[in-house]
Design a protein around this motif. Sequence first.
Motif, mmCIF file in Angstrom:
data_model
loop_
_atom_site.group_PDB
_atom_site.id
_atom_site.type_symbol
_atom_site.label_atom_id
_atom_site.label_comp_id
_atom_site.label_asym_id
_atom_site.label_seq_id
_atom_site.Cartn_x
_atom_site.Cartn_y
_atom_site.Cartn_z
ATOM 1 N N GLN A 25 0.812 -1.208 0.000
ATOM 2 C CA GLN A 25 0.000 0.000 0.000
ATOM 3 C C GLN A 25 0.853 1.269 0.000
ATOM 4 O O GLN A 25 0.491 2.266 -0.629
ATOM 5 C CB GLN A 25 -0.934 0.015 1.219
ATOM 6 N N GLU A 26 2.010 1.224 0.694
ATOM 7 C CA GLU A 26 2.867 2.413 0.738
ATOM 8 C C GLU A 26 3.367 2.798 -0.654
ATOM 9 O O GLU A 26 3.457 3.988 -0.992
ATOM 10 C CB GLU A 26 4.086 2.176 1.653
ATOM 11 N N VAL A 27 3.689 1.794 -1.453
ATOM 12 C CA VAL A 27 4.155 2.048 -2.813
ATOM 13 C C VAL A 27 3.011 2.582 -3.664
ATOM 14 O O VAL A 27 3.169 3.549 -4.421
ATOM 15 C CB VAL A 27 4.734 0.761 -3.446
ATOM 16 N N ARG A 28 1.835 1.965 -3.551
ATOM 17 C CA ARG A 28 0.675 2.429 -4.318
ATOM 18 C C ARG A 28 0.370 3.892 -3.976
ATOM 19 O O ARG A 28 0.125 4.699 -4.874
ATOM 20 C CB ARG A 28 -0.544 1.557 -4.025
ATOM 21 N N ASP A 29 0.387 4.217 -2.697
ATOM 22 C CA ASP A 29 0.095 5.599 -2.274
ATOM 23 C C ASP A 29 1.119 6.573 -2.851
ATOM 24 O O ASP A 29 0.757 7.672 -3.299
ATOM 25 C CB ASP A 29 0.087 5.696 -0.742
ATOM 26 N N TYR A 30 2.393 6.173 -2.833
ATOM 27 C CA TYR A 30 3.440 7.066 -3.344
ATOM 28 C C TYR A 30 3.269 7.308 -4.839
ATOM 29 O O TYR A 30 3.360 8.445 -5.320
ATOM 30 C CB TYR A 30 4.816 6.457 -3.065
ATOM 31 N N VAL A 31 3.019 6.233 -5.596
ATOM 32 C CA VAL A 31 2.881 6.359 -7.050
ATOM 33 C C VAL A 31 1.678 7.225 -7.416
ATOM 34 O O VAL A 31 1.754 8.062 -8.325
ATOM 35 C CB VAL A 31 2.742 4.967 -7.704
ATOM 36 N N MET A 32 0.583 7.068 -6.700
ATOM 37 C CA MET A 32 -0.658 7.755 -7.072
ATOM 38 C C MET A 32 -0.805 9.127 -6.416
ATOM 39 O O MET A 32 -1.759 9.852 -6.712
ATOM 40 C CB MET A 32 -1.853 6.884 -6.701
ATOM 41 N N ASN A 33 0.139 9.513 -5.579
ATOM 42 C CA ASN A 33 0.030 10.795 -4.877
ATOM 43 C C ASN A 33 0.646 11.935 -5.693
ATOM 44 O O ASN A 33 1.528 12.659 -5.239
ATOM 45 C CB ASN A 33 0.707 10.702 -3.503
ATOM 46 N N SER A 34 0.173 12.074 -6.935
ATOM 47 C CA SER A 34 0.596 13.201 -7.769
ATOM 48 C C SER A 34 -0.494 13.485 -8.790
ATOM 49 O O SER A 34 -1.241 12.579 -9.184
ATOM 50 C CB SER A 34 1.921 12.893 -8.488
ATOM 51 N N ASP A 35 -0.590 14.728 -9.214
ATOM 52 C CA ASP A 35 -1.618 15.096 -10.195
ATOM 53 C C ASP A 35 -1.416 14.354 -11.508
ATOM 54 O O ASP A 35 -2.390 13.945 -12.157
ATOM 55 C CB ASP A 35 -1.582 16.612 -10.441
ATOM 56 N N ILE A 36 -0.151 14.202 -11.918
ATOM 57 C CA ILE A 36 0.139 13.506 -13.176
ATOM 58 C C ILE A 36 -0.372 12.076 -13.126
ATOM 59 O O ILE A 36 -0.993 11.575 -14.076
ATOM 60 C CB ILE A 36 1.657 13.518 -13.455
ATOM 61 N N SER A 37 -0.115 11.377 -12.020
ATOM 62 C CA SER A 37 -0.558 9.994 -11.882
ATOM 63 C C SER A 37 -2.070 9.889 -11.953
ATOM 64 O O SER A 37 -2.620 9.020 -12.638
ATOM 65 C CB SER A 37 -0.063 9.402 -10.553
ATOM 66 N N ARG A 38 -2.757 10.780 -11.251
ATOM 67 C CA ARG A 38 -4.224 10.723 -11.222
ATOM 68 C C ARG A 38 -4.815 11.082 -12.583
ATOM 69 O O ARG A 38 -5.787 10.466 -13.037
ATOM 70 C CB ARG A 38 -4.762 11.637 -10.126
ATOM 71 N N GLN A 39 -4.229 12.074 -13.253
ATOM 72 C CA GLN A 39 -4.707 12.439 -14.591
ATOM 73 C C GLN A 39 -4.483 11.287 -15.580
ATOM 74 O O GLN A 39 -5.369 10.966 -16.385
ATOM 75 C CB GLN A 39 -3.978 13.692 -15.084
ATOM 76 N N PHE A 40 -3.298 10.704 -15.511
ATOM 77 C CA PHE A 40 -2.995 9.590 -16.411
ATOM 78 C C PHE A 40 -3.956 8.435 -16.180
ATOM 79 O O PHE A 40 -4.491 7.850 -17.139
ATOM 80 C CB PHE A 40 -1.551 9.119 -16.207
ATOM 81 N N TYR A 41 -4.174 8.087 -14.917
ATOM 82 C CA TYR A 41 -5.043 6.948 -14.617
ATOM 83 C C TYR A 41 -6.467 7.198 -15.114
ATOM 84 O O TYR A 41 -7.110 6.292 -15.661
ATOM 85 C CB TYR A 41 -5.048 6.671 -13.113
ATOM 86 N N ALA A 42 -6.956 8.419 -14.949
ATOM 87 C CA ALA A 42 -8.298 8.753 -15.415
ATOM 88 C C ALA A 42 -8.393 8.608 -16.935
ATOM 89 O O ALA A 42 -9.370 8.062 -17.466
ATOM 90 C CB ALA A 42 -8.673 10.169 -14.986
ATOM 91 N N LYS A 43 -7.378 9.111 -17.646
ATOM 92 C CA LYS A 43 -7.388 9.020 -19.114
ATOM 93 C C LYS A 43 -7.229 7.570 -19.570
ATOM 94 O O LYS A 43 -7.850 7.140 -20.563
ATOM 95 C CB LYS A 43 -6.265 9.891 -19.700
ATOM 96 N N LEU A 44 -6.396 6.801 -18.858
ATOM 97 C CA LEU A 44 -6.174 5.410 -19.225
ATOM 98 C C LEU A 44 -7.450 4.579 -19.042
ATOM 99 O O LEU A 44 -7.822 3.808 -19.928
ATOM 100 C CB LEU A 44 -5.039 4.818 -18.382
ATOM 101 N N THR A 45 -8.112 4.749 -17.910
ATOM 102 C CA THR A 45 -9.349 3.995 -17.686
ATOM 103 C C THR A 45 -10.424 4.401 -18.682
ATOM 104 O O THR A 45 -11.212 3.555 -19.134
ATOM 105 C CB THR A 45 -9.863 4.186 -16.248
#
Length: 285
Positions: free
Chosen positions: A206-226
């Motif tokens: 979970q610590e790794v997942r939180d670190y990777v997703m704790n940025s605007d770029i990550s959240r924007q990318f994930y939204a566009k990818l899904t």
Amino acid sequence: MKFVIVTGLSGSGKSEVMKVFEDMDYYCVDNLPPTLIVNFAEICYQAGSMVDKVALGIDIRGMKFFEDLHESLRTLKRENYPFEILFLDCDDDTLLKRYKMTRRNHPLALNRQIPEGIKIERKILHPLKQIANYIVDTTNMKPKDLKEEILKIYSIGEKQTNITISVLSFGFKHGIPKDSDLVFDVRFLPNPYYLESLRNKTGEDQEVRDYVMNSDISRQFYAKLTDMIDFLIPQYVEEGKHHLVISIGCTGGRHRSVTIANLIAEEIQSKGYRVVKKHRDFMLK
């Protein structure tokens, strides 16, 4: 009437699958010569038959008869006998480990090395895999996992789309998976490798997942990818594709790709699709 033909690579788990079908009260016949499939179907489909669920195990052991399989399948279609093909797949390394563990001979490796036998079998079975209704990759499955997957597909009353979606994480330094349909590069996302506290962890933590997703770029990318994947999957279903492989890659295949693959797999599964998740390289360094 449910008429299922179970086939796939030797060592991929066909025997275990046939046990599951037996537990579901299917009439099971293992290693039926392909030339007899049509005659057997005629008996099962005739009026007054007491059989309403059948599972046939067909594998390469019937090599001299195997060439007749495609003709038998064409005849089934021509005679309007509905059937499904369940194809069991597995990667070469895992198959080799299973054969070494059981000390059994591969049916096509009696006079050659096991890897060569696996390669020949994979080539012979490729046309069958292309027309399979369901493809189950057993590479990372224990018998319990395989049983749950078969129950998920064939349990009565459960609505399933006719596609299996494999979500695979990998590391680019270990090579791109050859069977990928869609490949997404996530090497631009925040990299936990550079934090000593996270370096030896993986995207399963979970610590790794939180670190990777704790940025605007990550959240924007994930939204566009899904959003893209939500659009693409129905198109593949409409096309008649039975197996879709979505590969997510980072540098080593341990942190970012595992994180995104987990999230994507959860998202796709929540939409009612059958998902097989695999982390190819997350144990490598």
